[in-house]
Enzyme design. Sequence first.
Site, PDB file in Angstrom:
ATOM      1  N   ASP A 130      12.642  11.677 -11.541  1.00  0.00           N
ATOM      2  CA  ASP A 130      11.517  12.779 -10.882  1.00  0.00           C
ATOM      3  C   ASP A 130      10.999  12.496  -9.924  1.00  0.00           C
ATOM      4  O   ASP A 130       9.842  11.798  -9.517  1.00  0.00           O
ATOM      5  CB  ASP A 130      10.991  13.744 -11.847  1.00  0.00           C
ATOM      6  CG  ASP A 130      10.027  14.748 -11.963  1.00  0.00           C
ATOM      7  OD1 ASP A 130      11.214  15.816 -11.074  1.00  0.00           O
ATOM      8  OD2 ASP A 130       8.964  14.595 -11.133  1.00  0.00           O
ATOM      9  N   HIS A 160       2.117   8.975 -10.825  1.00  0.00           N
ATOM     10  CA  HIS A 160       2.379   7.787 -11.947  1.00  0.00           C
ATOM     11  C   HIS A 160       1.752   6.868 -10.594  1.00  0.00           C
ATOM     12  O   HIS A 160       1.129   5.984 -10.530  1.00  0.00           O
ATOM     13  CB  HIS A 160       3.736   7.164 -11.718  1.00  0.00           C
ATOM     14  CG  HIS A 160       3.551   5.596 -12.199  1.00  0.00           C
ATOM     15  ND1 HIS A 160       3.695   5.022 -13.417  1.00  0.00           N
ATOM     16  CD2 HIS A 160       3.873   4.502 -12.134  1.00  0.00           C
ATOM     17  CE1 HIS A 160       3.997   4.011 -13.961  1.00  0.00           C
ATOM     18  NE2 HIS A 160       3.941   3.796 -12.359  1.00  0.00           N
ATOM     19  N   GLU A 161       2.458   6.735  -9.456  1.00  0.00           N
ATOM     20  CA  GLU A 161       2.010   6.001  -7.955  1.00  0.00           C
ATOM     21  C   GLU A 161       0.541   5.948  -7.511  1.00  0.00           C
ATOM     22  O   GLU A 161      -0.452   5.184  -7.545  1.00  0.00           O
ATOM     23  CB  GLU A 161       2.478   5.624  -6.480  1.00  0.00           C
ATOM     24  CG  GLU A 161       4.109   5.558  -7.025  1.00  0.00           C
ATOM     25  CD  GLU A 161       4.388   4.209  -7.525  1.00  0.00           C
ATOM     26  OE1 GLU A 161       3.369   3.439  -7.923  1.00  0.00           O
ATOM     27  OE2 GLU A 161       5.273   3.940  -8.249  1.00  0.00           O
ATOM     28  N   HIS A 163      -2.322   4.939 -10.250  1.00  0.00           N
ATOM     29  CA  HIS A 163      -2.756   3.243 -10.174  1.00  0.00           C
ATOM     30  C   HIS A 163      -3.374   3.074  -9.130  1.00  0.00           C
ATOM     31  O   HIS A 163      -4.722   2.270  -9.413  1.00  0.00           O
ATOM     32  CB  HIS A 163      -1.405   2.753  -9.251  1.00  0.00           C
ATOM     33  CG  HIS A 163      -0.207   2.129 -10.401  1.00  0.00           C
ATOM     34  ND1 HIS A 163      -0.410   1.635 -11.292  1.00  0.00           N
ATOM     35  CD2 HIS A 163       1.254   2.525 -10.717  1.00  0.00           C
ATOM     36  CE1 HIS A 163       0.894   0.981 -12.333  1.00  0.00           C
ATOM     37  NE2 HIS A 163       1.675   2.182 -11.166  1.00  0.00           N
ATOM     38  N   ASP A 186       0.540  -0.728 -15.193  1.00  0.00           N
ATOM     39  CA  ASP A 186       1.259  -0.147 -15.856  1.00  0.00           C
ATOM     40  C   ASP A 186       1.817  -0.463 -17.127  1.00  0.00           C
ATOM     41  O   ASP A 186       1.112  -0.391 -18.045  1.00  0.00           O
ATOM     42  CB  ASP A 186       2.626  -0.813 -15.548  1.00  0.00           C
ATOM     43  CG  ASP A 186       3.372  -0.325 -14.233  1.00  0.00           C
ATOM     44  OD1 ASP A 186       3.712   0.813 -14.347  1.00  0.00           O
ATOM     45  OD2 ASP A 186       3.361  -0.980 -13.217  1.00  0.00           O
TER      46      ASP A 186
END
Length: 393
Positions: A108, A115-116, A119, A125
Site C-alpha cells: 500500500d 512508514h518511511e 523513520h 523497524d
Amino acid sequence: MFRPQLRRAAQAVLVAVLVAAGVQLATGAPAAAVRTVYYDASRTGEFRTNFDQAAQIWNSRVSTVRLQPGTPASITIYVDDGWPRAQPTGLGSGRIWMGRTAVNQGYDRNRIAAHEIGHILGLPDRRTGLCSDLMSGSSAPVSCRNANPSSAEASRVNALFAGTLAAPASTTYTWNGAADVGPTVVGGRPATENYPFMVYVSGCTGTLITGNWAVTAKHCSTPSSVRVGSVNRSSGGTVVRVTRAVNHPSVDVKLLQLASSVAYAPAPIPSTSGAVGAATRIIGWGQTCARPGCGSAPAVANELDTSIVADSRCSGINGPYEICTNNTNGNSGACYGDSGGPQVRRVNGVWNLIGATSRAGNNNSTCATGPSIYVDLPSIRSWISTQVGGLPV
C-alpha cells in the site's frame, strides 16, 4: 477607583473556593512547544499525494511535532525504482526514497509513505508481522492497508520530540529489511563445530530443514543461490540455486526451496521450543561489534550460548509465535548482518532448531543492549511441514 480592587479580591476568593473543591484551573502557562518539520515531496512524481496524506495522518496522531510541506525542508523525498528506504540525519530530518519495487509488489502506497516518515520521526523497524504496527513494514502481509501508527508508536514520537526520550542513532532503513536489519552474534566465538545445517543467504543466514528446503527471515531478500553445509560463507559446502520462496502470512519467516537436494543433515524442528531458562545457542555471520556499520562480517560464523527468557523482557513481542532470547552477560547477542539465523537447543545430543533470528527486543540500534526476538518455529511447525511436503521427525 475601588472597583478593580474589589473585582480582584472577588476573583481571588472564587479561585480559592474552586481549588478547595478540587477543580483544576488553567494557569496561563505556555503549552509545550510544537516543532514544525517541513518536507519537500516535489520530487516524488505520482506519489506526491501519498506523502501529503501520510503527513496528515501523523499530524492527526501526534501533538509534539507537525509536518508541513514547505522550504527550506528538513525532509527531502525522492522516488526511484528500488526499495523504499529512509536515511535519517537527525530527529525530524533526513531523506526518503519512495521505491517502486514495493509498490509493484502490491504494498500500500500510503502505508509505505507513513512508514518511511516514521523513520525520520525517530522510529526503528519493528518487524512484528502485525498489520496494526506501522513500523512492521514489509513483514506484514502485502494485503495490509493500515497507514496509521499504533498508539505506542505515536506515543514514542511524542516523547522523542518532547525531549523525554533520547533520539536513536542515525542509520539507513530499507523496506525489505536486507540493508538495515540482520542479527548475528556480538560477544560470541567462531563456530566450534561444522554445523551441517548452516545456510548462507547473501547477507542473511538460513537453516536447512529438509534436503531441499531452508528457512530464513521474511525481511531478507530472496537470493538466486545459497551455500549449504559450511560455517565459512565463502568456501566449503555446496552452492545450490534457489527456485522458490514462500513467506509466512504473519510472522518473520521465509522458506527457500532449493533446486536440488543436498547431502547435509537438516536441523529437526521439535514440537516445542522449551521453557523459560532453557539453554540455547545462536549462530550466524555478520559484524561482531555492536554499532551499525562498525565492522565487516566474518568469514566464519560465530556462535553464542544463551537462554530463553520471559516474554516480558522483549518489547513488542508476539508471545505465542516468538521467543525472547537473553543477551548473555548483558552485552552479547544478536546484531547486524545475519537475520534468519538459527537458534538451536540440544535434544538427546542433537541440535534442534527452535528459532529464526528476527529483530532486537528493545528497539535499540546498538546491538546486544537487550534480549533479541526470534520466531518460534515449533509454533508454526505444521504450516512449515505443509509447505515443504513433510518435515523430518
